[in-house]
Scaffold this motif. Structure first.
Motif, PDB file in Angstrom:
ATOM      1  N   GLN A   1       0.853  -1.136  -0.006  1.00  0.00           N
ATOM      2  CA  GLN A   1      -0.125   0.139   0.052  1.00  0.00           C
ATOM      3  C   GLN A   1       0.842   1.395   0.082  1.00  0.00           C
ATOM      4  OE1 GLN A   1      -2.716   2.029   3.295  1.00  0.00           O
ATOM      5  NE2 GLN A   1      -3.769  -0.006   2.444  1.00  0.00           N
TER       6      GLN A   1
ATOM      7  N   TYR B   1      -0.603   4.904  -0.561  1.00  0.00           N
ATOM      8  CA  TYR B   1      -1.029   6.047   0.113  1.00  0.00           C
ATOM      9  C   TYR B   1      -2.801   6.004  -0.344  1.00  0.00           C
ATOM     10  CZ  TYR B   1      -0.952  10.872   2.140  1.00  0.00           C
ATOM     11  OH  TYR B   1      -0.820  11.878   3.125  1.00  0.00           O
ATOM     12  N   ALA B   2      -3.500   6.688   0.361  1.00  0.00           N
ATOM     13  CA  ALA B   2      -4.746   6.975  -0.160  1.00  0.00           C
ATOM     14  C   ALA B   2      -4.992   8.375  -0.523  1.00  0.00           C
ATOM     15  CB  ALA B   2      -5.865   6.707   0.891  1.00  0.00           C
ATOM     16  N   PHE B   3      -5.723   8.770  -1.846  1.00  0.00           N
ATOM     17  CA  PHE B   3      -5.710  10.242  -2.141  1.00  0.00           C
ATOM     18  C   PHE B   3      -7.218  10.320  -2.245  1.00  0.00           C
ATOM     19  CE2 PHE B   3      -1.766   8.495  -3.582  1.00  0.00           C
ATOM     20  CZ  PHE B   3      -0.863   9.667  -3.787  1.00  0.00           C
TER      21      PHE B   3
ATOM     22  N   TYR C   1      -1.931   1.141  -4.603  1.00  0.00           N
ATOM     23  CA  TYR C   1      -0.864   0.072  -4.367  1.00  0.00           C
ATOM     24  C   TYR C   1       0.225   0.416  -5.098  1.00  0.00           C
ATOM     25  CZ  TYR C   1      -3.257  -2.231  -0.625  1.00  0.00           C
ATOM     26  OH  TYR C   1      -4.125  -2.536   0.469  1.00  0.00           O
TER      27      TYR C   1
ATOM     28  N   GLU D   1       0.028  13.511 -10.206  1.00  0.00           N
ATOM     29  CA  GLU D   1       0.444  13.803  -8.781  1.00  0.00           C
ATOM     30  C   GLU D   1       0.986  12.360  -7.891  1.00  0.00           C
ATOM     31  OE1 GLU D   1      -1.179  15.984  -4.747  1.00  0.00           O
ATOM     32  OE2 GLU D   1      -2.575  15.568  -6.235  1.00  0.00           O
TER      33      GLU D   1
ATOM     34  N   TYR E   1       4.262  11.291  -6.320  1.00  0.00           N
ATOM     35  CA  TYR E   1       4.563  10.770  -4.919  1.00  0.00           C
ATOM     36  C   TYR E   1       5.205   9.714  -4.972  1.00  0.00           C
ATOM     37  CZ  TYR E   1       3.481   9.514  -0.376  1.00  0.00           C
ATOM     38  OH  TYR E   1       3.691   9.008   0.992  1.00  0.00           O
TER      39      TYR E   1
ATOM     40  N   TRP F   1       8.757   9.908  -5.492  1.00  0.00           N
ATOM     41  CA  TRP F   1       9.274  10.569  -4.389  1.00  0.00           C
ATOM     42  C   TRP F   1       9.596   9.694  -3.190  1.00  0.00           C
ATOM     43  CZ3 TRP F   1       8.070  10.721   0.718  1.00  0.00           C
ATOM     44  CH2 TRP F   1       8.890  11.771   1.600  1.00  0.00           C
TER      45      TRP F   1
ATOM     46  N   ASN G   1      13.386   8.003  -1.849  1.00  0.00           N
ATOM     47  CA  ASN G   1      13.650   8.141  -0.288  1.00  0.00           C
ATOM     48  C   ASN G   1      13.863   6.607   0.084  1.00  0.00           C
ATOM     49  OD1 ASN G   1      13.695  10.440   1.188  1.00  0.00           O
ATOM     50  ND2 ASN G   1      11.611  10.962   0.276  1.00  0.00           N
TER      51      ASN G   1
ATOM     52  N   GLU H   1      18.001   4.184   0.491  1.00  0.00           N
ATOM     53  CA  GLU H   1      19.022   4.081   1.431  1.00  0.00           C
ATOM     54  C   GLU H   1      19.093   2.440   1.871  1.00  0.00           C
ATOM     55  OE1 GLU H   1      17.817   5.817   5.171  1.00  0.00           O
ATOM     56  OE2 GLU H   1      16.196   6.638   4.042  1.00  0.00           O
ATOM     57  N   TYR H   2      18.020   1.814   1.258  1.00  0.00           N
ATOM     58  CA  TYR H   2      17.820   0.261   1.691  1.00  0.00           C
ATOM     59  C   TYR H   2      18.354  -0.526   0.497  1.00  0.00           C
ATOM     60  CZ  TYR H   2      15.435   2.635   5.281  1.00  0.00           C
ATOM     61  OH  TYR H   2      15.087   3.624   6.393  1.00  0.00           O
TER      62      TYR H   2
ATOM     63  N   SER I   1      11.648  -0.558   6.184  1.00  0.00           N
ATOM     64  CA  SER I   1      11.198  -0.877   4.941  1.00  0.00           C
ATOM     65  C   SER I   1       9.623  -1.475   5.288  1.00  0.00           C
ATOM     66  CB  SER I   1      11.910  -1.847   4.328  1.00  0.00           C
ATOM     67  OG  SER I   1      12.402  -3.133   5.142  1.00  0.00           O
TER      68      SER I   1
ATOM     69  N   LEU J   1      -9.691  14.335   3.199  1.00  0.00           N
ATOM     70  CA  LEU J   1      -9.047  13.271   4.473  1.00  0.00           C
ATOM     71  C   LEU J   1      -8.657  13.766   5.656  1.00  0.00           C
ATOM     72  CD1 LEU J   1      -7.643  10.405   1.865  1.00  0.00           C
ATOM     73  CD2 LEU J   1     -10.130  10.826   2.485  1.00  0.00           C
TER      74      LEU J   1
ATOM     75  N   GLN K   1      -0.930  10.733   7.536  1.00  0.00           N
ATOM     76  CA  GLN K   1      -1.802   9.446   6.992  1.00  0.00           C
ATOM     77  C   GLN K   1      -0.988   8.159   7.436  1.00  0.00           C
ATOM     78  OE1 GLN K   1      -2.862   7.536   3.013  1.00  0.00           O
ATOM     79  NE2 GLN K   1      -3.965   9.317   3.069  1.00  0.00           N
TER      80      GLN K   1
ATOM     81  N   TYR L   1      -2.364   4.491   7.372  1.00  0.00           N
ATOM     82  CA  TYR L   1      -2.781   3.256   6.484  1.00  0.00           C
ATOM     83  C   TYR L   1      -3.978   3.034   6.238  1.00  0.00           C
ATOM     84  CZ  TYR L   1      -1.377  -1.411   4.737  1.00  0.00           C
ATOM     85  OH  TYR L   1      -1.088  -2.430   4.134  1.00  0.00           O
ATOM     86  N   ALA L   2      -4.669   2.465   5.334  1.00  0.00           N
ATOM     87  CA  ALA L   2      -5.921   2.241   4.977  1.00  0.00           C
ATOM     88  C   ALA L   2      -6.240   0.813   5.285  1.00  0.00           C
ATOM     89  CB  ALA L   2      -6.419   2.241   3.613  1.00  0.00           C
TER      90      ALA L   2
ATOM     91  N   ILE M   1      -9.637   4.767   6.516  1.00  0.00           N
ATOM     92  CA  ILE M   1      -8.486   5.311   6.404  1.00  0.00           C
ATOM     93  C   ILE M   1      -7.853   5.979   7.534  1.00  0.00           C
ATOM     94  CG2 ILE M   1      -7.113   7.326   5.159  1.00  0.00           C
ATOM     95  CD1 ILE M   1      -9.353   6.658   2.630  1.00  0.00           C
TER      96      ILE M   1
ATOM     97  N   PRO N   1      15.865  11.221   5.715  1.00  0.00           N
ATOM     98  CA  PRO N   1      15.021  11.115   4.227  1.00  0.00           C
ATOM     99  C   PRO N   1      13.814  10.249   4.367  1.00  0.00           C
ATOM    100  CG  PRO N   1      17.564  10.473   4.523  1.00  0.00           C
ATOM    101  CD  PRO N   1      17.095  10.671   5.966  1.00  0.00           C
ATOM    102  N   SER N   2      13.533   9.519   5.208  1.00  0.00           N
ATOM    103  CA  SER N   2      12.396   8.708   5.058  1.00  0.00           C
ATOM    104  C   SER N   2      11.337   9.453   6.280  1.00  0.00           C
ATOM    105  CB  SER N   2      12.560   7.242   5.622  1.00  0.00           C
ATOM    106  OG  SER N   2      13.281   6.687   4.654  1.00  0.00           O
TER     107      SER N   2
ATOM    108  N   THR O   1       6.560  16.734   0.586  1.00  0.00           N
ATOM    109  CA  THR O   1       5.770  16.928  -0.864  1.00  0.00           C
ATOM    110  C   THR O   1       4.737  16.103  -0.792  1.00  0.00           C
ATOM    111  OG1 THR O   1       7.421  15.373  -1.860  1.00  0.00           O
ATOM    112  CG2 THR O   1       8.172  17.644  -2.098  1.00  0.00           C
TER     113      THR O   1
ATOM    114  N   PRO P   1       1.165  14.485  -0.726  1.00  0.00           N
ATOM    115  CA  PRO P   1       0.085  15.055  -1.442  1.00  0.00           C
ATOM    116  C   PRO P   1      -0.921  15.731  -0.632  1.00  0.00           C
ATOM    117  CG  PRO P   1       0.068  12.797  -1.384  1.00  0.00           C
ATOM    118  CD  PRO P   1       1.413  13.204  -0.872  1.00  0.00           C
TER     119      PRO P   1
ATOM    120  N   THR Q   1      -4.263  16.459  -0.074  1.00  0.00           N
ATOM    121  CA  THR Q   1      -5.453  16.078  -0.448  1.00  0.00           C
ATOM    122  C   THR Q   1      -6.439  17.258  -0.398  1.00  0.00           C
ATOM    123  OG1 THR Q   1      -5.598  15.182   1.724  1.00  0.00           O
ATOM    124  CG2 THR Q   1      -5.051  13.626  -0.428  1.00  0.00           C
TER     125      THR Q   1
END
Lengths: 253, 253
Positions: A99, A101-103, A119, A154, A158, A161, A165, A168-169, A240, B78, B99, B101-102, B117, B238-239, B244, B246, B248
């Protein structure tokens, strides 16, 4: 104190309603996917990031490219819906979707408000073959997509982005390359994702110190020169993908 | 290729329908929140992790404790819905919700399928005051909650897991403590989240090397002994939360 019970909203296959009714309708729910794979650049031939898009064959945004996606069916979990929609629209079946993000912006779709749970997956070359690339399903360079339908630009930005990020892993290499890889292959992954060349000596120093990889006793076969050693990813970094991530396919109650 | 348009589903305030219709209904959408704050343990007085819960006053799960939450209104984003539901149910108004998790399992709620969400926040003491703690809204020790309504135990466990994974970044202290903090205060945050004592000397060595903090020219006032130096968080790792991410609330199309 406002305690709330969800409304039971029967599905209407052929909805009729005026503008005001549509405006006040319960938000729709969609599941979309962003699939990243490394593929050769059209120009340099070097590995670059690509993603599959689907051309819309009806309004809104008819003719524009969009992320693969579709509805959540009543009998499938969120990841099941993501996999099924991806398979239906592109024929692709990544081993694992995570998953992203939820938009849920107010004006993502003109007809009705839609919340999209997105997803994503990083896939290896053998998972990235479209079963017959056709006019309306195609791979695109991730850094060159423009004019996507809805807010999908968008979403892609995202996802890029988040991907950068995650660099690093070393698990990133595992997802793109498989369990064993050379340091040069690993560097190509980093160069593709970060979209810049990296100094091989500095890179070697950095990754062998900082990320979770170790040399194996295997060597890459088939080259002309002294075969390079293969490395292995040794384990997930703390941030992770959770091993204990909620399995939405299970019955949680 | 199955291209999909969301159904327009008018809201029915007093739904009628048989079991089969409910089963096939479009999934409902809820927004819930997990708010973590450091508060003194009831026994030792040391800082520990707490979260606010709301007692359900109707079925299902009547009488059990649940995360603050509620519906997504047609005119709010949201994060706006997350803030508003949290304020409605608890009176709390954290400066920032992220956010988490959903959650969309098939059987989360007995009456209708609901996708939640979930947003979360780490809040500082002055943000964590319930405006008159009452019988049906209360803070609980995060590691001791049991028998929550719906799958909210699973959600709390997931939030704790994510929180522990974020401990490598000093921003955690910033969220719990404010901009300036002593190393002892920072260690107490880590001890509270990881739920174990840490050696002060080892901790000092680790955090001054590995996480994004720096000594300021300020000192903690009001103690009996030599005032300890205050440190500052120097920037996001970084993580951590995307700058940036989104928004919503904006219109993305």
């Amino acid at each position: 104190m406002d305690q709330w019970q969800p409304l039971t909203v029967p599905v209407q296959a052929n909805p009729v309603g005026n503008v005001e009714e549509r405006r006040l309708a319960a938000p729709g729910l969609a599941i979309s996917t962003v699939i990243f794979a490394l593929k050769p650049s059209e120009t340099s031939g070097r590995p670059t990031l690509w993603l599959p898009l689907v051309r819309r064959i009806r309004e809104p945004f008819k003719g524009q490219w969009a992320l693969p996606g579709g509805p959540l069916r009543h009998d499938e979990s969120l990841p099941e819906a993501a996999s099924r929609n991806l398979l239906d629209t592109t024929g692709l079946a990544p081993r694992y979707l995570e998953q992203l993000y939820a938009f849920g912006g107010l004006h993502r779709s003109p007809a009705q408000r839609v919340v999209s749970i997105v997803y994503w997956a990083l896939v290896q070359p053998e998972e990235a073959e479209l079963p017959g690339e056709e006019e309306n399903v195609r791979w695109f360079r991730a850094d060159k997509v423009t004019d996507l339908a809805f807010d999908h630009q968008e979403i892609v930005d995202y996802a890029l982005w988040r991907l950068r990020n995650k660099m690093e892993y070393a698990s990133i290499a595992f997802h793109f390359l498989g369990e064993y890889f050379t340091l040069a292959q690993l560097r190509e992954v980093y160069e593709a994702v970060l979209d810049k060349p990296l100094d091989p000596a500095n890179f070697r120093r950095h990754v062998t110190n900082a990320v979770g990889i170790e040399p194996s006793d295997r060597y890459l076969q088939g080259g002309k020169h002294r075969p390079p050693r293969l490395y292995r990813y040794t384990g997930p970094a703390p941030s992770s993908t959770p091993r204990t991530a909620p399995n939405t396919a299970r019955n949680p109650s």
